[in-house]
Write a protein that holds these residues in place. Structure first.
Motif, mmCIF file in Angstrom:
data_model
loop_
_atom_site.group_PDB
_atom_site.id
_atom_site.type_symbol
_atom_site.label_atom_id
_atom_site.label_comp_id
_atom_site.label_asym_id
_atom_site.label_seq_id
_atom_site.Cartn_x
_atom_site.Cartn_y
_atom_site.Cartn_z
ATOM 1 N N GLY A 235 0.816 -1.204 0.000
ATOM 2 C CA GLY A 235 0.000 0.000 0.000
ATOM 3 C C GLY A 235 0.845 1.247 0.000
ATOM 4 N N LEU A 278 -3.123 4.016 2.486
ATOM 5 C CA LEU A 278 -3.950 3.365 1.470
ATOM 6 C C LEU A 278 -3.661 1.866 1.436
ATOM 7 C CD1 LEU A 278 -4.212 6.363 0.748
ATOM 8 C CD2 LEU A 278 -4.032 5.728 -1.669
ATOM 9 N N PRO A 279 -4.675 1.059 1.162
ATOM 10 C CA PRO A 279 -4.468 -0.392 1.085
ATOM 11 C C PRO A 279 -3.594 -0.757 -0.118
ATOM 12 C CG PRO A 279 -6.805 0.164 1.320
ATOM 13 C CD PRO A 279 -6.072 1.425 0.986
ATOM 14 N N ALA A 283 -6.804 0.824 -6.630
ATOM 15 C CA ALA A 283 -8.029 1.354 -6.043
ATOM 16 C C ALA A 283 -9.231 0.996 -6.909
ATOM 17 C CB ALA A 283 -7.929 2.864 -5.897
ATOM 18 N N TRP A 288 -10.741 4.261 -3.088
ATOM 19 C CA TRP A 288 -10.894 3.421 -1.909
ATOM 20 C C TRP A 288 -11.964 4.004 -0.969
ATOM 21 C CZ3 TRP A 288 -8.623 -1.105 -2.161
ATOM 22 C CH2 TRP A 288 -7.382 -1.256 -2.802
ATOM 23 N N ASN A 311 -7.786 -2.013 8.704
ATOM 24 C CA ASN A 311 -8.485 -1.368 7.596
ATOM 25 C C ASN A 311 -7.787 -1.666 6.271
ATOM 26 O OD1 ASN A 311 -10.490 -0.215 9.132
ATOM 27 N ND2 ASN A 311 -9.620 1.837 9.147
ATOM 28 N N GLY A 315 -9.271 -3.423 2.704
ATOM 29 C CA GLY A 315 -9.536 -2.550 1.564
ATOM 30 C C GLY A 315 -10.130 -1.206 1.919
ATOM 31 N N ILE A 316 -9.781 -0.694 3.100
ATOM 32 C CA ILE A 316 -10.283 0.607 3.538
ATOM 33 C C ILE A 316 -9.101 1.540 3.754
ATOM 34 C CG2 ILE A 316 -11.559 1.860 5.329
ATOM 35 C CD1 ILE A 316 -12.953 -0.788 6.007
ATOM 36 N N ALA A 317 -9.141 2.708 3.147
ATOM 37 C CA ALA A 317 -8.111 3.721 3.383
ATOM 38 C C ALA A 317 -8.406 4.436 4.701
ATOM 39 C CB ALA A 317 -8.079 4.728 2.243
ATOM 40 N N ASP A 407 -8.272 8.034 -6.071
ATOM 41 C CA ASP A 407 -7.755 7.053 -5.118
ATOM 42 C C ASP A 407 -8.547 7.041 -3.805
ATOM 43 O OD1 ASP A 407 -5.209 6.008 -6.440
ATOM 44 O OD2 ASP A 407 -4.905 8.167 -6.549
ATOM 45 N N LEU A 408 -9.242 8.128 -3.511
ATOM 46 C CA LEU A 408 -10.026 8.226 -2.290
ATOM 47 C C LEU A 408 -11.465 8.586 -2.640
ATOM 48 C CD1 LEU A 408 -7.554 10.235 -0.017
ATOM 49 C CD2 LEU A 408 -7.997 7.780 0.036
ATOM 50 N N SER A 409 -12.387 7.815 -2.129
ATOM 51 C CA SER A 409 -13.799 8.063 -2.387
ATOM 52 C C SER A 409 -14.373 8.959 -1.306
ATOM 53 C CB SER A 409 -14.577 6.744 -2.413
ATOM 54 O OG SER A 409 -15.968 6.976 -2.478
#
Length: 626
Positions: A235, A278-279, A283, A288, A311, A315-317, A407-409
């Motif tokens: 990650g 980040l995992p 992504a 993620w 996390n 699969g959780i950032a 990359d981040l939701s």
């Protein structure tokens, strides 16, 4: 039915005894009509308010300022007189004309809605023989902005009395900030075009080392290593900033405004740090899923690395920022070494040298100063909640690595916080529906009770009492003689104990708009999981009980029984979630990840007895347990 039958039988027995007495010798007049103790005054009372149409309650507190004691105590009264009502857990005070049987009198006191059927009794009863005053608290937390009636039922030895009082609009101030953020007016007021993240550095977790060079004022220590437990998973780790509106004034307070006017306006835009883990892997479309992490008191964004392990596996950032007054001074920096190259990145510490001694301590700047000191961390916590609201709204579609894909939701954002993070996380979850689900690890409230009961924080309470001239000796410098919830009545014997209780009650009242138990009732239980540690010495169990009970969250409370952990028992289980060498940390983080990722509440040790999910008997949290 059994209770009704018993009541009828008892009434009949009383009548029979009275009839038998009438056939015997007539009682002397003094015994036939005994002198009854008369309630001379009842507090709180709306007679201690004035009409104010600018307030949601239509009232404003108007306590007398003459003879208010030391300057800090008088300042406290002046601040209370800006509020639109009384505390949600008021210190009831009923002064009698003469001594009473305390247990009998307390049983005859109720607090009920003035317009409605809800009612509760009292507990935490104290008798002051010097003034014939009975003090108590409602057995349950009251609702904000509501008028209640205190009733002394009266009986064979006590005359009846009653009075009404109105509680303050305790949640309104923070809800005002939330509405300003959601409408965008808070951003426009300080010149922020739109909330968003600015990335300063992205590094692979594997093979990267991190040091933290802290700004401590005059003399800075050598940079310290920061563990990155996700290095074995892969990650990425990300450093950056975002801008957030700030409502704080230099004395670490948010101005009190009339509760009908939409709240104070932000005063500036502040650049805040973030750290994200980040995992491993690519992504998913849209980025993620993200969990915002809230760190504890005296900690900082460096705790994100420890909190992200499970996390990342799921699969959780994980992302987090600094609490107001934390992260040491503004010149703190990260030293990140990856691929043989060391990069220095500003860490944007939020600590300040409040006492001007040349040293910036780990939480210096998180409490109010000067005349506002009694507010403690009330407004720093409210500002921190607002910062996290802004962070959540800054996430959507963030392209961390510059490859053109998010990359981040920003959808379905969740939250979890440890200790202080659980405290302001309760506030955040209560007011911000943008938080889909939340795990609150070892939270408690009110803040004043945590400080009073925790051995680590009791000196802070002593310092406040010392400034008010109220130290009277004892554990930590003072003896307050305050019973815990569920304990029997206490008769005051220590000098100044009544004054100490009054000062603490007023400080708690002033701080209630920034205290977590105030916001717990706003949380839908399905959105939250609370983790409590048996025997917690930092956030003592009675304060966790208060928070959970206020929100009726017992069905969503998981209890880590450190007392049953055997060889892995921790000296103080408060930080169990982040002691990654202890099985409890992995178990607790697995429970966090399951709830944040799937909304599932798991029992971390299945058939074992170290975890109770949910807590079997809430009364186990009434004592300190240490």
């Amino acid at each position: 039915m059994q209770q009704r039958r018993w009541h009828r039988a008892t009434t009949s027995l009383v009548g029979a005894l009275a009839f038998t007495a009438a056939l015997s010798v007539t009682a002397p007049p003094a015994l036939a009509d005994p002198q009854k103790a008369e309630p001379l005054s009842v507090f709180p009372s709306d007679t201690l308010t004035v009409r104010d149409p600018a307030q949601l309650t239509g009232r404003r507190v108007d306590l007398p300022t003459s003879g208010c004691g030391a300057p800090i105590s008088c300042g406290l009264v002046q601040q209370l007189n800006q509020l639109d009502g009384f505390d949600l857990d008021p210190r009831l005070a009923i002064r009698f004309s003469e001594p009473v049987d305390v247990a009998t009198a307390a049983a005859q006191i109720t607090v009920q809605e003035d317009r409605g059927g809800w009612r509760t009794g009292v507990d935490r009863v104290v008798w002051d023989p010097a003034t014939n005053t009975l003090y108590a608290h409602p057995a349950q937390q009251l609702a904000p902005g509501t008028t209640y009636r205190v009733k002394v039922q009266g009986g064979a030895t006590i005359k009846a009395a009653q009075d009404t009082f109105t509680t303050l609009s305790a949640t309104d101030g923070l809800q005002d900030l939330q509405r300003q953020i959601d409408s965008g007016s808070a951003f426009r007021a300080v010149g922020i075009d739109r909330p968003g993240l600015q990335v300063q550095g992205v590094f692979p977790a594997a093979g990267t080392t991190v040091k933290w060079a802290t700004d401590r004022g005059v003399t800075d220590p050598a940079a310290t290593d920061v563990p990155v437990p996700t290095a074995a998973l892969g990650g990425s780790i990300v450093f950056g900033t975002f801008q957030a509106p700030s409502w704080l004034t230099p004395d670490v307070t948010i101005p009190q405004t009339p509760t009908r006017d939409g709240g104070p306006r932000p005063v500036e835009a502040e650049r805040l740090p973030f750290v994200a883990v980040l995992p491993p892997g690519q992504a998913p479309a849209g980025g993620w899923p993200v969990a915002v992490f809230g760190h504890g008191f005296t900690s900082s964004t460096n705790a994100v690395f420890l909190a992200a392990v499970e996390n990342a596996k799921n699969g959780i950032a994980t992302i987090g920022t600094n609490v107001v007054g934390h992260g040491f001074g503004p010149d703190s920096a990260w030293q990140v070494t990856s691929g043989g190259t060391t990069t220095t990145i500003p860490a944007h510490g939020r600590g300040i040298d409040q006492d001007r001694d040349g040293d910036v301590e780990s939480s210096e700047g998180s409490s109010a100063t000067g005349a506002a000191a009694a507010q403690s961390s009330r407004d720093a916590l409210r500002q921190t909640v607002a910062d996290n609201m802004t962070l959540i709204r800054s996430l959507g579609g963030t392209d961390v690595d510059g490859n053109g894909t998010p990359d981040l939701s920003g959808r379905g954002v969740t939250y979890f916080g440890q200790s202080f993070g659980g405290i302001y996380g309760t506030m955040l979850t209560g007011v911000d529906r943008a938080v889909t689900r939340s795990v609150l690890n070892v939270p408690g409230g009110p803040i004043s009770e945590i400080a009073r009961l925790s051995p680590a924080f009791r000196p802070l309470t002593a310092a406040a009492l010392g400034a008010a001239g109220l130290l009277n000796g004892g554990v930590g410098g003072f003896t307050e003689q305050m019973p815990l919830r569920g304990e029997g009545p206490v008769t005051l014997t220590a000098p100044k104990a009544a004054d100490i209780q009054e000062y603490l009650a007023r400080s708690t009242w002033l701080s209630r708009p920034g205290s977590p138990e105030t916001f717990a009732p706003l949380i839908d239980p399905q959105r939250v999981l609370v983790q409590v540690a048996f025997g917690d010495q930092t956030v003592p169990n009675p304060t966790s009980y208060t928070l959970v009970d206020a929100g009726h969250l017992w069905s969503r409370t998981s209890l880590y029984r450190n007392d049953r952990a055997g060889a892995t028992r921790l000296p103080n289980p408060h930080s169990f979630l982040l002691v990654v060498t202890n099985p409890a940390a992995i178990q607790g983080q697995a429970q966090v990840a399951a709830f944040l990722g799937r909304g599932e509440v798991i029992d971390p040790d299945a058939a074992g007895d170290v975890w109770e999910v949910p807590v079997v008997d809430p009364r186990v949290l009434l004592p300190l347990n240490f």
